[in-house]
Design a protein around this motif. Structure first.
Motif, PDB file in Angstrom:
ATOM      1  N   LYS A  11       0.098  -4.927   6.584  1.00  0.00           N
ATOM      2  CA  LYS A  11       0.850  -4.755   7.822  1.00  0.00           C
ATOM      3  C   LYS A  11       2.093  -5.640   7.798  1.00  0.00           C
ATOM      4  O   LYS A  11       2.027  -6.796   7.374  1.00  0.00           O
ATOM      5  CB  LYS A  11      -0.021  -5.125   9.018  1.00  0.00           C
ATOM      6  CG  LYS A  11      -1.232  -4.220   9.214  1.00  0.00           C
ATOM      7  CD  LYS A  11      -2.074  -4.681  10.387  1.00  0.00           C
ATOM      8  CE  LYS A  11      -3.300  -3.781  10.548  1.00  0.00           C
ATOM      9  NZ  LYS A  11      -4.173  -4.228  11.663  1.00  0.00           N
ATOM     10  N   PRO A  12       3.230  -5.104   8.230  1.00  0.00           N
ATOM     11  CA  PRO A  12       4.457  -5.915   8.242  1.00  0.00           C
ATOM     12  C   PRO A  12       4.318  -7.098   9.196  1.00  0.00           C
ATOM     13  O   PRO A  12       3.515  -7.087  10.134  1.00  0.00           O
ATOM     14  CB  PRO A  12       5.527  -4.931   8.740  1.00  0.00           C
ATOM     15  CG  PRO A  12       4.937  -3.578   8.543  1.00  0.00           C
ATOM     16  CD  PRO A  12       3.461  -3.736   8.686  1.00  0.00           C
TER      17      PRO A  12
ATOM     18  N   TRP B 179      -0.999   0.496  11.996  1.00  0.00           N
ATOM     19  CA  TRP B 179      -0.319  -0.553  12.747  1.00  0.00           C
ATOM     20  C   TRP B 179       0.791   0.065  13.597  1.00  0.00           C
ATOM     21  O   TRP B 179       1.162   1.224  13.436  1.00  0.00           O
ATOM     22  CB  TRP B 179       0.243  -1.622  11.823  1.00  0.00           C
ATOM     23  CG  TRP B 179       1.365  -1.189  10.923  1.00  0.00           C
ATOM     24  CD1 TRP B 179       2.686  -1.070  11.228  1.00  0.00           C
ATOM     25  CD2 TRP B 179       1.253  -0.822   9.535  1.00  0.00           C
ATOM     26  NE1 TRP B 179       3.413  -0.657  10.138  1.00  0.00           N
ATOM     27  CE2 TRP B 179       2.560  -0.503   9.085  1.00  0.00           C
ATOM     28  CE3 TRP B 179       0.189  -0.734   8.640  1.00  0.00           C
ATOM     29  CZ2 TRP B 179       2.808  -0.095   7.780  1.00  0.00           C
ATOM     30  CZ3 TRP B 179       0.446  -0.339   7.339  1.00  0.00           C
ATOM     31  CH2 TRP B 179       1.743  -0.022   6.921  1.00  0.00           C
ATOM     32  N   ARG B 180       1.308  -0.759  14.499  1.00  0.00           N
ATOM     33  CA  ARG B 180       2.358  -0.302  15.412  1.00  0.00           C
ATOM     34  C   ARG B 180       3.493  -1.308  15.414  1.00  0.00           C
ATOM     35  O   ARG B 180       3.264  -2.524  15.396  1.00  0.00           O
ATOM     36  CB  ARG B 180       1.765  -0.156  16.816  1.00  0.00           C
ATOM     37  CG  ARG B 180       2.724   0.344  17.878  1.00  0.00           C
ATOM     38  CD  ARG B 180       1.964   0.814  19.115  1.00  0.00           C
ATOM     39  NE  ARG B 180       0.969  -0.141  19.565  1.00  0.00           N
ATOM     40  CZ  ARG B 180       1.025  -0.812  20.723  1.00  0.00           C
ATOM     41  NH1 ARG B 180       2.050  -0.634  21.535  1.00  0.00           N
ATOM     42  NH2 ARG B 180       0.064  -1.646  21.059  1.00  0.00           N
TER      43      ARG B 180
ATOM     44  N   TYR C  83       6.676   3.333  17.499  1.00  0.00           N
ATOM     45  CA  TYR C  83       6.598   3.617  16.066  1.00  0.00           C
ATOM     46  C   TYR C  83       5.231   3.184  15.525  1.00  0.00           C
ATOM     47  O   TYR C  83       4.814   2.033  15.705  1.00  0.00           O
ATOM     48  CB  TYR C  83       7.712   2.864  15.343  1.00  0.00           C
ATOM     49  CG  TYR C  83       7.701   2.998  13.833  1.00  0.00           C
ATOM     50  CD1 TYR C  83       8.248   4.106  13.211  1.00  0.00           C
ATOM     51  CD2 TYR C  83       7.158   1.989  13.037  1.00  0.00           C
ATOM     52  CE1 TYR C  83       8.253   4.221  11.823  1.00  0.00           C
ATOM     53  CE2 TYR C  83       7.167   2.097  11.658  1.00  0.00           C
ATOM     54  CZ  TYR C  83       7.705   3.213  11.056  1.00  0.00           C
ATOM     55  OH  TYR C  83       7.711   3.319   9.689  1.00  0.00           O
ATOM     56  N   SER C  84       4.506   4.113  14.865  1.00  0.00           N
ATOM     57  CA  SER C  84       3.188   3.777  14.336  1.00  0.00           C
ATOM     58  C   SER C  84       3.002   4.385  12.948  1.00  0.00           C
ATOM     59  O   SER C  84       3.606   5.406  12.603  1.00  0.00           O
ATOM     60  CB  SER C  84       2.079   4.271  15.276  1.00  0.00           C
ATOM     61  OG  SER C  84       2.105   5.683  15.391  1.00  0.00           O
ATOM     62  N   VAL C  85       2.138   3.742  12.168  1.00  0.00           N
ATOM     63  CA  VAL C  85       1.875   4.146  10.781  1.00  0.00           C
ATOM     64  C   VAL C  85       0.377   4.161  10.547  1.00  0.00           C
ATOM     65  O   VAL C  85      -0.352   3.272  11.016  1.00  0.00           O
ATOM     66  CB  VAL C  85       2.542   3.162   9.785  1.00  0.00           C
ATOM     67  CG1 VAL C  85       2.174   3.528   8.339  1.00  0.00           C
ATOM     68  CG2 VAL C  85       4.049   3.142   9.963  1.00  0.00           C
ATOM     69  N   GLU C  86      -0.085   5.171   9.806  1.00  0.00           N
ATOM     70  CA  GLU C  86      -1.465   5.197   9.337  1.00  0.00           C
ATOM     71  C   GLU C  86      -1.457   5.509   7.844  1.00  0.00           C
ATOM     72  O   GLU C  86      -0.767   6.413   7.389  1.00  0.00           O
ATOM     73  CB  GLU C  86      -2.301   6.248  10.076  1.00  0.00           C
ATOM     74  CG  GLU C  86      -3.747   6.274   9.595  1.00  0.00           C
ATOM     75  CD  GLU C  86      -4.611   7.289  10.337  1.00  0.00           C
ATOM     76  OE1 GLU C  86      -5.732   7.556   9.861  1.00  0.00           O
ATOM     77  OE2 GLU C  86      -4.157   7.825  11.370  1.00  0.00           O
TER      78      GLU C  86
ATOM     79  N   LEU D  69       7.621   3.613   2.385  1.00  0.00           N
ATOM     80  CA  LEU D  69       6.180   3.405   2.517  1.00  0.00           C
ATOM     81  C   LEU D  69       5.424   4.037   1.352  1.00  0.00           C
ATOM     82  O   LEU D  69       4.508   3.431   0.774  1.00  0.00           O
ATOM     83  CB  LEU D  69       5.694   3.991   3.841  1.00  0.00           C
ATOM     84  CG  LEU D  69       6.109   3.260   5.120  1.00  0.00           C
ATOM     85  CD1 LEU D  69       5.808   4.115   6.337  1.00  0.00           C
ATOM     86  CD2 LEU D  69       5.400   1.913   5.221  1.00  0.00           C
ATOM     87  N   ALA D  70       5.800   5.272   1.010  1.00  0.00           N
ATOM     88  CA  ALA D  70       5.102   5.982  -0.062  1.00  0.00           C
ATOM     89  C   ALA D  70       5.263   5.274  -1.402  1.00  0.00           C
ATOM     90  O   ALA D  70       4.300   5.095  -2.156  1.00  0.00           O
ATOM     91  CB  ALA D  70       5.611   7.420  -0.154  1.00  0.00           C
ATOM     92  N   LYS D  71       6.483   4.855  -1.718  1.00  0.00           N
ATOM     93  CA  LYS D  71       6.731   4.192  -3.001  1.00  0.00           C
ATOM     94  C   LYS D  71       5.974   2.867  -3.087  1.00  0.00           C
ATOM     95  O   LYS D  71       5.363   2.560  -4.117  1.00  0.00           O
ATOM     96  CB  LYS D  71       8.237   3.970  -3.195  1.00  0.00           C
ATOM     97  CG  LYS D  71       9.008   5.251  -3.496  1.00  0.00           C
ATOM     98  CD  LYS D  71      10.444   4.969  -3.912  1.00  0.00           C
ATOM     99  CE  LYS D  71      11.272   4.445  -2.770  1.00  0.00           C
ATOM    100  NZ  LYS D  71      12.704   4.280  -3.161  1.00  0.00           N
ATOM    101  N   ARG D  72       6.007   2.099  -2.027  1.00  0.00           N
ATOM    102  CA  ARG D  72       5.332   0.796  -2.060  1.00  0.00           C
ATOM    103  C   ARG D  72       3.825   0.949  -2.138  1.00  0.00           C
ATOM    104  O   ARG D  72       3.141   0.181  -2.821  1.00  0.00           O
ATOM    105  CB  ARG D  72       5.745  -0.037  -0.848  1.00  0.00           C
ATOM    106  CG  ARG D  72       7.186  -0.529  -0.914  1.00  0.00           C
ATOM    107  CD  ARG D  72       7.485  -1.607   0.089  1.00  0.00           C
ATOM    108  NE  ARG D  72       7.475  -1.117   1.463  1.00  0.00           N
ATOM    109  CZ  ARG D  72       6.603  -1.478   2.393  1.00  0.00           C
ATOM    110  NH1 ARG D  72       5.624  -2.339   2.090  1.00  0.00           N
ATOM    111  NH2 ARG D  72       6.670  -0.999   3.612  1.00  0.00           N
ATOM    112  N   GLN D  73       3.270   1.956  -1.460  1.00  0.00           N
ATOM    113  CA  GLN D  73       1.821   2.156  -1.525  1.00  0.00           C
ATOM    114  C   GLN D  73       1.387   2.613  -2.916  1.00  0.00           C
ATOM    115  O   GLN D  73       0.386   2.134  -3.467  1.00  0.00           O
ATOM    116  CB  GLN D  73       1.376   3.179  -0.475  1.00  0.00           C
ATOM    117  CG  GLN D  73      -0.108   3.500  -0.529  1.00  0.00           C
ATOM    118  CD  GLN D  73      -0.977   2.279  -0.304  1.00  0.00           C
ATOM    119  OE1 GLN D  73      -1.173   1.830   0.813  1.00  0.00           O
ATOM    120  NE2 GLN D  73      -1.526   1.721  -1.394  1.00  0.00           N
ATOM    121  N   MET D  74       2.130   3.515  -3.532  1.00  0.00           N
ATOM    122  CA  MET D  74       1.769   3.994  -4.858  1.00  0.00           C
ATOM    123  C   MET D  74       1.904   2.885  -5.908  1.00  0.00           C
ATOM    124  O   MET D  74       1.148   2.859  -6.885  1.00  0.00           O
ATOM    125  CB  MET D  74       2.614   5.197  -5.237  1.00  0.00           C
ATOM    126  CG  MET D  74       2.280   6.448  -4.433  1.00  0.00           C
ATOM    127  SD  MET D  74       0.540   6.939  -4.546  1.00  0.00           S
ATOM    128  CE  MET D  74       0.429   7.430  -6.271  1.00  0.00           C
TER     129      MET D  74
END
Length: 230
Positions: free
Chosen positions: A70-71, A120-121, A126-129, A222-227
């Motif tokens: 989470k940021p 997180w929010r 703005y929210s992310v799952e 988000l996608a690049k950092r998660q992968m």
């Protein structure tokens, strides 16, 4: 008949002479079946991979540790995902349009193993799952790849209001931004973006929601950092 009989006797005699000549000869030696000796490499072998470098060790450990962090300053999501970072099979099946069918498929066909998830929010809207879905990888198929392919299909189903881009470094990972918001009476319009990819036996799902249009850069980052964590 006399001439024919003589010819037959001649052939038989010749054959017998041939056998006798061959029998008197020394046997021809066969080539050696042994191979030349191969020089062995001297010195110590390579060091085994550390736990941090060995992907098998990494993905078979605590899957929650591979989720994006989470940021700083982010708050808990508006809704709870799973229990202590884990989503059960039934809860994950509920995220599909037909939960009962998804439940059966995840057990019988997809070799479902487990799901780690976080949410997180940031700000007020703005929210992310993020979800990491792990399957029991079989040599004959790749269920993580199949799951990602299904996600691509559903994400593309509203293509007239959706833009998509490959996620760099993932082979066939895709990110999507939906420009048409989800509108319901009494609620603010909700825009969404998503990303799907897979690596080995793990499929990645990221969902982003906001009351204003979501930039491509946000979902791609988000996608690049998660992968990279996989």
């Amino acid at each position: 008949m006399l001439i024919a009989g003589a010819a037959v006797l001649g052939v038989v005699a010749g054959t017998c002479v041939g056998y006798l000549v061959q029998a008197d000869r020394a046997p021809t030696a066969l080539p050696s079946l042994s191979q030349a000796s191969i020089a062995q490499v001297k010195g110590a072998g390579p060091e085994p991979l550390s736990a941090a470098e060995d992907r098998k060790v990494k993905v078979d450990g605590d899957l929650r540790k591979l989720l994006l962090k989470k940021p700083s300053g982010a708050r808990k999501g508006l809704y709870t995902v799973g229990t202590d970072g884990w989503m059960g099979l039934a809860e994950y099946a509920e995220t599909f349009d037909e939960p009962a069918g998804a439940f059966r498929s995840l057990i019988a066909e997809d070799e479902f193993r487990r799901v780690a998830a976080t949410t997180w929010r940031e700000g007020s809207t703005y929210s992310v799952e993020v979800r990491l879905i792990q399957y029991r990888q079989e040599e004959t198929s790749s269920t993580a790849a199949d799951a990602a392919a299904d996600a691509y299909y559903w994400a593309d189903s509203g293509a007239q209001d959706t833009e998509s881009w490959p996620v760099p470094g993932t082979g066939d990972g895709m990110a999507y931004v939906h420009h048409k918001p989800d509108s319901k009476p009494g609620y603010l319009d909700m825009y969404s973006a998503e990303a799907h990819a897979w690596r080995g036996d793990i499929a990645m799902e990221i969902w982003v929601y906001d009351t204003k249009p979501i930039p491509k850069a946000k979902i791609m980052d988000l996608a690049k950092r998660q992968m990279e964590r996989l």
